[in-house]
Scaffold this active site. Structure first.
Site, mmCIF file in Angstrom:
data_model
loop_
_atom_site.group_PDB
_atom_site.id
_atom_site.type_symbol
_atom_site.label_atom_id
_atom_site.label_comp_id
_atom_site.label_asym_id
_atom_site.label_seq_id
_atom_site.Cartn_x
_atom_site.Cartn_y
_atom_site.Cartn_z
ATOM 1 N N ASP A 173 -12.117 1.739 4.063
ATOM 2 C CA ASP A 173 -12.731 2.430 5.208
ATOM 3 C C ASP A 173 -13.750 3.435 4.670
ATOM 4 O OD1 ASP A 173 -10.853 1.446 7.457
ATOM 5 O OD2 ASP A 173 -9.487 2.153 5.899
ATOM 6 N N GLU A 175 0.888 -1.173 0.000
ATOM 7 C CA GLU A 175 0.000 0.000 0.000
ATOM 8 C C GLU A 175 0.928 1.226 0.000
ATOM 9 O OE1 GLU A 175 -2.369 0.533 3.567
ATOM 10 O OE2 GLU A 175 -3.703 1.980 2.585
HETATM 11 N N1 ADE Z 1 -6.535 0.000 8.866
HETATM 12 C C1 ADE Z 1 -7.659 0.543 8.405
HETATM 13 N N2 ADE Z 1 -7.489 0.962 7.143
HETATM 14 C C2 ADE Z 1 -6.231 0.655 6.783
HETATM 15 C C3 ADE Z 1 -5.467 0.815 5.611
HETATM 16 N N3 ADE Z 1 -5.941 1.402 4.494
HETATM 17 N N4 ADE Z 1 -4.183 0.391 5.613
HETATM 18 C C4 ADE Z 1 -3.675 -0.160 6.699
HETATM 19 N N5 ADE Z 1 -4.350 -0.344 7.827
HETATM 20 C C5 ADE Z 1 -5.623 0.058 7.875
HETATM 21 ZN ZN ZN Z 2 -7.271 -1.822 4.462
#
Ligand code: ADE
Ligand code: ZN
Length: 339
Positions: free
Chosen positions: A271, A192
């Site tokens: 999220d 990410e």
């Molecule tokens: N916890 C909640 N959202 C997240 C994300 N996008 N990356 C890592 N941890 C998370």
């Molecule tokens: Zn996530």
């Protein structure tokens, strides 16, 4: 007819909408640092993953009782139903609650209560994946996993999330080995904000079956070959990537390149309360941006089904529904030439 969707990357805590947050604060007599919904929403301008996580963990303080976790999960399922979600594999962060004094079983059983009724109430099948916070000690994750394995609340898998850079997957080898020995399914956030090497580690050291995000895999052609060859799914979250500034704008998002490269990529919401929308909103925005059309929308839906932990029979049944949706889409308009 709605396109049947599978949601595979959804932090249940990340579905805490401001209205519910204020309702829970009042119910539990929690004093909030924000005076109004508008003041809270004004915080949703993130510089990176860490700045988001600071708010995400702070907001969770309103979740105190088992029923709060049930209400949160039911609110998500109701919204998912309107999105056309038929199957959801939810992430749940136990340490985000135990670290502030909420007992593990209170939080976990609260989520479970809602999931146990989800097929009857919303016609959504579910799986529950416990995600460990990689910026907390691996020993703590191991302890919580042991408690869950010994307790009476069933889960389906484990994952890894929270601040990525500086917390490589290799730190969690023992945790994932224990989960595997106990028949749990394995996923992890990787690539990410972190480098492609973290994706390699997640595959080779943790043995994950699916990678969450993974978009930095695009920087490593050898890794891409591996992901394509082994059909390792990537759960991609376009709104999240833009809001956490992993990419600049939606127009720069690599989702189409990923599909064209042969990756088993699907679209998810991460999220949604914080990033501007749910899985249907993500798909609609990507469709509007890139003009995906029905073939690619159906491909994304089929990829989600293939990437899920459903049985082969369940996958075949849902895939047939996607095919029926595709067949029902109007043919593209053909130009009629006047004579
Ligand atoms: N916890 C909640 N959202 C997240 C994300 N996008 N990356 C890592 N941890 C998370
Ligand atoms: Zn996530």
């Amino acid at each position: 007819m709605k396109l049947p969707l599978v949601e595979l990357h959804l932090h249940i805590e990340g579905t805490l909408e401001p209205e519910l947050l204020f309702e829970l604060a009042a119910r539990n007599a929690v004093t909030l640092p924000w005076a109004s919904l508008a003041e809270l929403r004004a915080q949703y301008d993130f510089a990176d993953l860490q700045s988001f996580l600071n708010l995400y963990y702070r907001a969770l303080d309103v979740l105190r009782e088992r029923i709060d976790f049930t209400d949160l999960t039911r609110a998500y399922l109701a919204r998912a139903r309107t999105a056309g979600v038929r199957h959801a594999e939810l992430f749940f962060d136990p340490q985000a609650h135990t670290s502030r004094g909420v007992p593990l079983v209170t939080a976990l059983a609260g989520v479970r209560d809602a999931l146990d009724r989800s097929v009857d109430e919303w016609s959504i099948s579910t799986k529950l994946i416990v995600t460990f916070l990689r910026d907390r000690p691996p020993a703590e994750a191991l302890q919580i996993l042991r408690e869950i394995l010994a307790g009476g609340v069933p889960i389906d898998g484990i994952g890894l999330d929270s601040a990525e850079v500086g917390y490589p997957p290799e730190l969690f080898t023992e945790v994932f080995a224990l989960a595997r020995e106990n028949g749990l399914r394995l996923v992890a956030h990787a690539g990410e904000e972190g480098p492609p090497d973290y994706v390699w580690q997640a595959l080779d050291l943790l043995g994950v079956e699916r990678v969450d995000h993974g978009i930095r895999s695009l920087e490593d052609e050898v890794l891409l070959d591996r992901l394509v060859r082994d059909r390792i799914p990537l759960t991609v979250c376009p709104f999240s990537n833009v809001r956490l500034r992993v990419i600049d704008t939606l127009a720069d998002h690599p989702i189409v390149r990923m599909l064209d490269r042969g990756l088993l990529a699907c679209i998810n919401s991460d999220d949604p309360a914080y990033f501007g929308g749910y899985i249907d909103d993500n798909l609609a925005a990507v469709d509007a941006e890139f003009g995906l059309g029905p073939d690619r929308l159906a491909l994304l839906a089929r990829n989600g089904i293939e990437a899920s932990f459903l049985t082969n029979g369940e996958k075949a049944a849902l895939t047939a529904e996607v095919d029926a949706w595709r067949a029902a889409q109007p043919a593209p308009a053909t130009a009629i030439r006047s004579s």
